[in-house]
Design a protein around this motif. Structure first.
Motif, short mmCIF file in Angstrom:
data_model
loop_
_atom_site.label_atom_id
_atom_site.label_comp_id
_atom_site.label_asym_id
_atom_site.label_seq_id
_atom_site.Cartn_x
_atom_site.Cartn_y
_atom_site.Cartn_z
N LYS A 17 0.83 -1.20 0.00
CA LYS A 17 0.00 0.00 0.00
C LYS A 17 0.86 1.25 0.00
O LYS A 17 1.88 1.31 0.68
CB LYS A 17 -0.94 -0.01 1.21
N THR A 40 0.81 5.84 -0.55
CA THR A 40 0.07 7.09 -0.61
C THR A 40 0.87 8.06 -1.48
O THR A 40 2.03 8.36 -1.19
CB THR A 40 -0.13 7.69 0.79
N ASP A 53 -3.32 5.23 0.59
CA ASP A 53 -3.14 3.94 1.26
C ASP A 53 -3.72 2.80 0.41
O ASP A 53 -4.47 1.96 0.91
CB ASP A 53 -3.79 3.96 2.65
#
Length: 331
Positions: free
Chosen positions: A114, A116, A156
């Motif tokens: 994940k 961002t 995320d």
């Protein structure tokens, strides 16, 4: 009665050809080929009456297994299923069996980590290129038109989930296959020639089901975007090709510009209307039937026509030989 097609297969486990060793224990080999958004999958089911799979032969999570499937009378044609990383092992009984499941090797780490990221002043093609590069994949994409973004946020999310979301939104398929990040337009795939003609009179058909519907079929889509010159919110309506009756699909979201509005509306209509006529079929094994290919259906009256394969599952078993199941939709 349908003909049981004699299969050929090859299993390479951790770099070693184990086909002869494991064949006496193989109950079923199942490969699922997905067109969009999901990893290709493999499942191998073995007998384990002597518990060898619980001891000396016990597989490990993370093992890499490569599989090919072919047909004895057409041995020159093999379906290269690819390489898979084992991520699930299940023992059951009686009688004792082991099921080994894996996903396409190239959709594991780091593609599943994940992240961002704020993507600014970019485009869909640039995003695809950056994601391919940071995951050591070769980009295979034909993105026309290229969608422009002032800003889009990856919050995320894994790279694959993030890219799947954008591509679905603007009318593209995305798939990771054998070191490639493949981005394709469904309409372009649908134009390709059929790889197989499936006739009702053909004994290769083992079972079938068709479904047609008029509900959830839309004649147009309405979406809103911000016009910086007029400094106001503009409503755009896109008409569906070949649909003369139906409801108007209204999207509550707002996009950045008219280009996004047009492509978003076209994609929404396509996703809603493409399942107007669909079918599930199981046939004698056919290595040519892969996700993204087209077939022509005959002998079913008004259901005849050209169909697009959304998912193909190839299975080899002791009881049924080699069979191929396809999920298709009319184009």
């Amino acid at each position: 009665m349908e003909k049981i097609r004699e299969p050929l297969y090859e299993i390479i486990w951790a770099g070693k050809d184990v086909t002869r060793d494991v064949s006496p224990y193989l109950i079923e080999l199942r490969y699922t080929d997905n067109l969009h958004g999901k990893s290709d999958e493999i499942e191998l089911v073995f007998e384990d009456r002597d518990s060898r799979w619980k001891s000396l032969w016990m597989p490990k999570k993370g093992d890499v297994v490569s599989v090919k499937i072919g047909i004895a009378e057409e041995s020159e044609k093999w379906l290269n299923c690819g390489s898979f990383t084992i991520d699930e092992i299940e023992f059951s009984g009686p009688p004792d069996t082991i099921s080994v499941r894996g996903q396409s090797t190239y959709t594991t780490e780091p593609l599943k980590q994940k992240k961002t990221t704020a993507w600014e002043n970019t485009s869909l093609k640039q995003i695809c290129s950056s994601i391919a590069k940071r995951n050591n994949l070769k980009l295979n994409a034909n993105i026309k038109p290229d969608i422009k973004f002032k800003r889009i946020d990856q919050k995320d999310e894994t790279d694959l989930a993030f890219l799947k979301g954008i591509c679905e939104k603007y009318g593209y398929n995305v798939k990771v296959e054998q070191e490639q990040l493949i981005v394709s337009k469904p309409e372009e795939l649908e134009k390709a020639q059929a790889v197989s003609f499936i006739d009702r009179e053909n004994s290769d058909i083992i079972s079938f089901s068709f479904s047609t519907k008029t509900c959830d079929v839309y004649k147009a889509c309405e979406i809103k975007y911000w016009d910086p010159e007029k400094k106001q919110e503009i409503s755009h309506t896109e008409k569906a090709d070949g649909v003369v009756s139906g409801n108007v699909l209204k999207l509550s979201e707002r996009v950045e510009n008219k280009q996004q509005a047009i492509q978003r509306a076209k994609s929404a209509l396509k996703n809603k209307n493409k399942w107007e006529c669909e079918s599930n079929m199981t046939l004698s094994g056919n290595p040519y039937l892969t996700a993204g290919a087209n077939v022509v259906i005959k002998g079913f009256g008004n259901l005849d026509g050209k169909y697009h394969i959304e998912e193909a599952q190839h299975s080899v078993s002791k009881s049924a030989g080699y069979q191929t199941s396809i999920k298709i939709r009319r184009v």
